[in-house]
Write an enzyme that holds these catalytic residues in place. Sequence first.
Site, PDB file in Angstrom:
ATOM      1  N   GLU A  73      -3.723  13.785   2.717  1.00 43.62           N
ATOM      2  CA  GLU A  73      -4.422  13.680   1.437  1.00 43.62           C
ATOM      3  C   GLU A  73      -5.801  14.327   1.545  1.00 43.62           C
ATOM      4  O   GLU A  73      -6.495  14.164   2.547  1.00 43.62           O
ATOM      5  CB  GLU A  73      -4.588  12.213   1.031  1.00 43.62           C
ATOM      6  CG  GLU A  73      -3.286  11.563   0.611  1.00 43.62           C
ATOM      7  CD  GLU A  73      -3.477  10.137   0.136  1.00 43.62           C
ATOM      8  OE1 GLU A  73      -2.505   9.596  -0.424  1.00 43.62           O
ATOM      9  OE2 GLU A  73      -4.567   9.568   0.331  1.00 43.62           O
ATOM     10  N   CYS A 129       0.801  -1.231   0.000  1.00 40.20           N
ATOM     11  CA  CYS A 129       0.000   0.000   0.000  1.00 40.20           C
ATOM     12  C   CYS A 129       0.835   1.283   0.000  1.00 40.20           C
ATOM     13  O   CYS A 129       2.050   1.254  -0.049  1.00 40.20           O
ATOM     14  CB  CYS A 129      -0.998  -0.048   1.147  1.00 40.20           C
ATOM     15  SG  CYS A 129      -2.337  -1.220   0.809  1.00 40.20           S
ATOM     16  N   ASP A 130       0.133   2.392   0.136  1.00 42.69           N
ATOM     17  CA  ASP A 130       0.608   3.704  -0.296  1.00 42.69           C
ATOM     18  C   ASP A 130       2.013   4.111   0.146  1.00 42.69           C
ATOM     19  O   ASP A 130       2.859   4.420  -0.681  1.00 42.69           O
ATOM     20  CB  ASP A 130      -0.383   4.781   0.171  1.00 42.69           C
ATOM     21  CG  ASP A 130      -1.718   4.676  -0.533  1.00 42.69           C
ATOM     22  OD1 ASP A 130      -2.096   3.555  -0.888  1.00 42.69           O
ATOM     23  OD2 ASP A 130      -2.380   5.692  -0.713  1.00 42.69           O
ATOM     24  N   LYS A 131       2.270   4.166   1.436  1.00 40.26           N
ATOM     25  CA  LYS A 131       3.582   4.647   1.897  1.00 40.26           C
ATOM     26  C   LYS A 131       4.546   3.505   2.160  1.00 40.26           C
ATOM     27  O   LYS A 131       5.754   3.721   2.257  1.00 40.26           O
ATOM     28  CB  LYS A 131       3.430   5.479   3.188  1.00 40.26           C
ATOM     29  CG  LYS A 131       2.434   6.614   3.079  1.00 40.26           C
ATOM     30  CD  LYS A 131       2.690   7.470   1.872  1.00 40.26           C
ATOM     31  CE  LYS A 131       1.497   8.319   1.519  1.00 40.26           C
ATOM     32  NZ  LYS A 131       0.253   7.597   1.252  1.00 40.26           N
ATOM     33  N   SER A 185      -4.990  11.847  -2.894  1.00 40.85           N
ATOM     34  CA  SER A 185      -4.970  10.420  -3.174  1.00 40.85           C
ATOM     35  C   SER A 185      -4.892  10.236  -4.676  1.00 40.85           C
ATOM     36  O   SER A 185      -5.290  11.117  -5.443  1.00 40.85           O
ATOM     37  CB  SER A 185      -6.248   9.776  -2.638  1.00 40.85           C
ATOM     38  OG  SER A 185      -6.497   8.547  -3.271  1.00 40.85           O
TER      39      SER A 185
END
Length: 549
Positions: free
Chosen positions: A440, A119-121, A466
């Site tokens: 975000e 996922c994102d980070k 996002s």
Amino acid sequence: MRSEKVKKGFERTPNRALLYATGVTKKGMKKPFIGIASSFSELVPGHVGMRELERPIEKGIHAGGGTSFIFGVGAICDGVAMGHIGMHYSLPSRELIADMIESIALAHQLDGLVLLTDCDKINPGMLMAAARLDIPAIVVTAGPMLSGNYMGVRRSLVRDTFEAVGLYQAGKINRSQLECLEMEACPGQGSCQGMYTANTTACLIEAMGMSLPGCGSALAGMAKKKRIAYESGERIVELVRKNITARKIMNENAFHNAVAVDLALGGSTNTVLHLPAIANDAGLKLDIELFDKLSKKVPHIVNIRPGGEYFMEDLEFAGGIPAVLKRLIPFLKDNLTVSGRLIKAIARESVIVNEDVVRSLKKAHHKEGGLAILKGNLAPDGAVVKQSAVDKEVMKFKGKARVFNSEESAMKAILGRKIKKGDVVVIRYEGPRGGPGMREMLSPTSAITGMGLSKSVALITDGRFSGGTRGPCIGHISPEAARGGAIGILRDGDIIEIDIPKRKLNVQLPERELKERLKKFKPVKKKFSGWLERYSRFVTSASKGAVLE
């Protein structure tokens, strides 16, 4: 082997005793020590299935002749953290992830790493660690989530939950429909179904050569992903034996290719933060201008949600990232990958199954790439927009500023129907230092879209978005308000002009008044304690990747 520093020689008797206590055998002691950095978490849908991938990675390492050690790395779900204090911790967690992997790998002198992420980070944080350590490393991303389904229509997180909030507020759906959407939009494990930050970075990791071919889009929970996990475990031992370290792959060519693929995919604006940060740890400088330079050459050929109607599963079934690479051969720079093959060889041998999902250069959705860098008196150091998700009629936008000093105050006004057509919502003090943590703004942008205002209202912020954001939304405004940036001196009623084709972002003020306001400006200082307070003191500008100094 690096691990010999902790296991070879009579003076290492105590070290070996402790390693034997973990279950290592005498034969295992002589093999390469491979760490599996697993970000398994029951809090994050992209990570709940990782226990099923840890075992094939272990089996692959053992089959390849290595000894495996799993250790844990934290993970935050941005969707769950969105819209409250939790999002302050999301971007800072990237630094903690990199620091933790560095700490474990060096403290135990591991010979190589398999980085299990999704996922994102977590994706960029793990790559930052690999670049910093410069030891053999390979990434396994756990894969995208399958689409949801409600009333016979495929569903995704952003369109069918975040934007549904705005639809409900506008009276376009009822409470029962809203509740059904929240139950059906996310059917199980995996990263959210569109070209949001998690999937964008997973695809770019493959494009950089740090994952095996096909890994970026291989779906969560599928046997294909388990095979990739096993093969990655086998392959890392070979990388150790040949001493093919992370920086031998993550070089200037790799970053060039990542940016090119990013633009072709219409990827998340967050990559403009993450790729420079990874490059920084690799001892390289990636100027955000490269995104804009290549954007004028590399067309947008894959249109997945939020900008388009396709899902990550469609990209997977169309040939995945290898198919995208095949289209982009004219723009790629040849480079080694963890598979041992060159990136152009992988591209040439790939198959494009669906000509509309992965379009030809001549039939591109947009002649330019998905991202654009804007500059002007509001953003002298740059700002970012996902232009592939902006409708043609609002590529140029002029409107009156509605200024808010936090996401919460902006959301209150949006849901309270106080934002009107022609407004430019300004959300400031949400940058890396001012937030802190550069939250975000998906909740505000989704609410605007859901309420039917995406073609008549713009949003600008020194925070970020996002990958699910669409519409005329400009983020990463640098310098941020907390650093004395011009976004901090805006007032309600100021005229903001956005010109994406010309890459301009300006406030229409006489130069003299602009300078006078800046001279008198004293940024607001928020009070935080603990990690966030320390982070705000050391974090750099978004234009530099928001890395720590």
